[in-house]
Design an enzyme around this catalytic site. Structure first.
Site, PDB file in Angstrom:
ATOM      1  CE1 TYR A  43      -3.307  -1.771   5.668  1.00 46.21           C
ATOM      2  CE2 TYR A  43      -3.291   0.436   4.710  1.00 46.21           C
ATOM      3  CZ  TYR A  43      -3.358  -0.935   4.556  1.00 46.21           C
ATOM      4  OH  TYR A  43      -3.477  -1.479   3.288  1.00 46.21           O
ATOM      5  CB  SER A  54      -0.888   0.007   1.256  1.00 51.93           C
ATOM      6  OG  SER A  54      -1.557   1.242   1.395  1.00 51.93           O
TER       7      SER A  54
END
Length: 251
Positions: A146, A133
């Site tokens: 995250y 990501s």
């Protein structure tokens, strides 16, 4: 189903990028094996493309062991299982959420890669794709848990690339930005309205856009390794830098 390109395993394939990747790989001639926790949803993806659906929870070592025992050969592994939970600042962080993100994004990736690595190497031209990501490149407010998981996954990926140098296994990292999937619904614990707001005023990528990038990586010649591919929507220039078009008056 043609098996000319070998067996490709896709984790987290019951929806979103995983499902789109399974379809792309099957369309390109791979024999596809898909894994996810939601078996009924997984079968809905697998059956139309002739893929094999097996239950898989990457946070459970026993589940990973059972899944991998059912895959006698493997040429491609797409580590897609992952995701975010919550958007709380660090001062309000829930350790259970952070632990879950680390278990899924990092340890889940480790378990799958370690288990299938001998089969990937035995194929003579193995490929491991880590679906990371933009959050693994740039921290942002509320993204601490995250961010930490995706930064760790990138470190794992780089170490693996170095450790496999000289062996017939390629390692690629595909790091997308905003993709309109169930990602935000999961992050916001089922709050569909809050999830929808993430994409308002801009055009996010589709899961199929990222799947095409993954397919590109795994179909390069054996001597070509796509080390890292960061792919963002045109309306996004960083983890938290986006362009939103104003809503029409009265909307």
């Amino acid at each position: 189903m043609s098996a000319a390109r070998g067996v490709a395993v896709v984790t987290g394939a019951s929806s979103g990028i995983g499902a789109a990747t399974a379809r792309a790989l099957a369309g390109a001639g791979f024999e596809v094996v898909v894994g996810a926790r939601r078996l009924e949803r997984l079968r809905e993806v697998a059956d139309p493309i002739g893929a094999r659906a097996l239950p898989l929870d990457v946070t459970d070592p026993a589940s990973v062991e059972r899944f991998c025992a059912e895959v006698p050969e493997c040429r491609v592994l797409v580590n897609n299982a992952g995701g975010a939970i919550g958007l709380e600042r660090i001062e309000e962080a829930d350790e259970a959420d952070w632990r879950r993100m680390y278990e899924t994004n990092v340890l889940g990736t480790l378990r799958m890669t370690r288990a299938l690595l001998p089969k990937l190497e035995a194929s003579g031209d193995g490929v491991v794709v880590m679906v990371g990501s933009i959050a693994g490149h740039e921290a942002y407010v509320g993204g601490g848990g995250y961010n930490a998981a995706k930064f760790a996954e990138r470190a794992l990926t780089r170490a693996l690339r170095l450790e496999l140098l000289g062996r017939p296994v390629r390692v690629s990292e595909v790091d997308p930005g905003l993709v309109e999937t169930e990602f935000s619904v999961v992050r916001f614990r089922g709050d569909a309205e809050r999830a929808k707001a993430v994409y308002e005023g801009l055009t996010p990528m589709r899961a199929e856009d990222v799947a095409e990038c993954i397919l590109f990586c795994v179909t390069r010649p054996a001597w070509v390794n796509v080390d890292q591919l960061v792919v963002l929507a045109r309306d996004q220039a960083g983890a938290s830098v986006v362009h939103r078009r104003p809503s029409p008056e009265g909307a």
